[in-house]
Design a protein around this motif. Sequence first.
Motif, short mmCIF file in Angstrom:
data_model
loop_
_atom_site.label_atom_id
_atom_site.label_comp_id
_atom_site.label_asym_id
_atom_site.label_seq_id
_atom_site.Cartn_x
_atom_site.Cartn_y
_atom_site.Cartn_z
N ALA A 98 47.68 -6.98 35.05
CA ALA A 98 47.31 -5.90 35.97
C ALA A 98 46.08 -6.31 36.79
O ALA A 98 45.13 -6.89 36.27
CB ALA A 98 47.02 -4.64 35.18
N ASN A 99 46.10 -6.00 38.07
CA ASN A 99 45.01 -6.27 38.99
C ASN A 99 44.59 -7.74 39.01
O ASN A 99 43.42 -8.07 39.17
CB ASN A 99 43.80 -5.38 38.67
N GLY A 100 45.54 -8.64 38.78
CA GLY A 100 45.25 -10.06 38.83
C GLY A 100 44.56 -10.61 37.60
O GLY A 100 44.14 -11.75 37.56
N GLY A 101 44.42 -9.80 36.57
CA GLY A 101 43.75 -10.23 35.35
C GLY A 101 44.70 -10.98 34.43
O GLY A 101 45.85 -11.24 34.77
N PRO A 102 44.22 -11.35 33.24
CA PRO A 102 45.06 -12.09 32.30
C PRO A 102 46.15 -11.21 31.71
O PRO A 102 46.06 -9.97 31.71
CB PRO A 102 44.08 -12.54 31.22
N LEU A 103 47.19 -11.84 31.19
CA LEU A 103 48.27 -11.11 30.54
C LEU A 103 47.80 -10.65 29.16
O LEU A 103 47.23 -11.43 28.39
CB LEU A 103 49.50 -12.00 30.39
N ASP A 104 48.04 -9.40 28.86
CA ASP A 104 47.61 -8.83 27.59
C ASP A 104 48.80 -8.32 26.79
O ASP A 104 48.76 -7.24 26.21
CB ASP A 104 46.64 -7.66 27.83
N VAL A 105 49.88 -9.08 26.74
CA VAL A 105 51.12 -8.61 26.15
C VAL A 105 50.96 -8.29 24.67
O VAL A 105 51.27 -7.20 24.22
CB VAL A 105 52.23 -9.65 26.35
N PHE A 106 50.46 -9.23 23.90
CA PHE A 106 50.37 -9.03 22.46
C PHE A 106 49.07 -8.36 22.05
O PHE A 106 48.98 -7.81 20.97
CB PHE A 106 50.52 -10.37 21.71
N LEU A 107 48.07 -8.37 22.89
CA LEU A 107 46.79 -7.76 22.53
C LEU A 107 46.89 -6.23 22.49
O LEU A 107 46.19 -5.59 21.73
CB LEU A 107 45.71 -8.17 23.52
N ASP A 108 47.78 -5.66 23.29
CA ASP A 108 47.90 -4.21 23.35
C ASP A 108 48.93 -3.66 22.37
O ASP A 108 49.13 -2.46 22.31
CB ASP A 108 48.29 -3.77 24.77
#
Length: 129
Positions: A98-108
């Motif tokens: 989101a908004n060009g940031g890193p992917l947070d697939v497993f963190l969330d």
Amino acid sequence: MTFTSGVPRPAAAGRKPGTPNRATKAAQAKADELGIDPFVVLLYFAGGRTEELGIKPYVDSKGRQRDPAVPLDLRMQAAAAAARFLLPQLKSTEITGANGGPLDVFLDMGEEALAKRRAELALALDEAV
């Protein structure tokens, strides 16, 4: 036919895609005249095929028979140039969150959701074997 402002050009107007320009035609004519196919020459260089390139063995100053080799760096350059004709050009793609940031697939996911996903993957891998 003259150009009239505001009138769209006819569908068949202009040079068709793939039609060579004057410089390309001249280069092709010269290659044909010399009997050279530049792509084949690139492949010969890449393969180190000195006989086909017209490079003949020679006798050095000490009287030894020498077979001239195409240097590895030249072979690599020729292979890279030839590959452009054979392989598609890939475009680089950047994947961001989101908004060009890193992917947070497993963190969330949270611990419970992550454990459930691990179990699903383990079951899928067992079925695949």
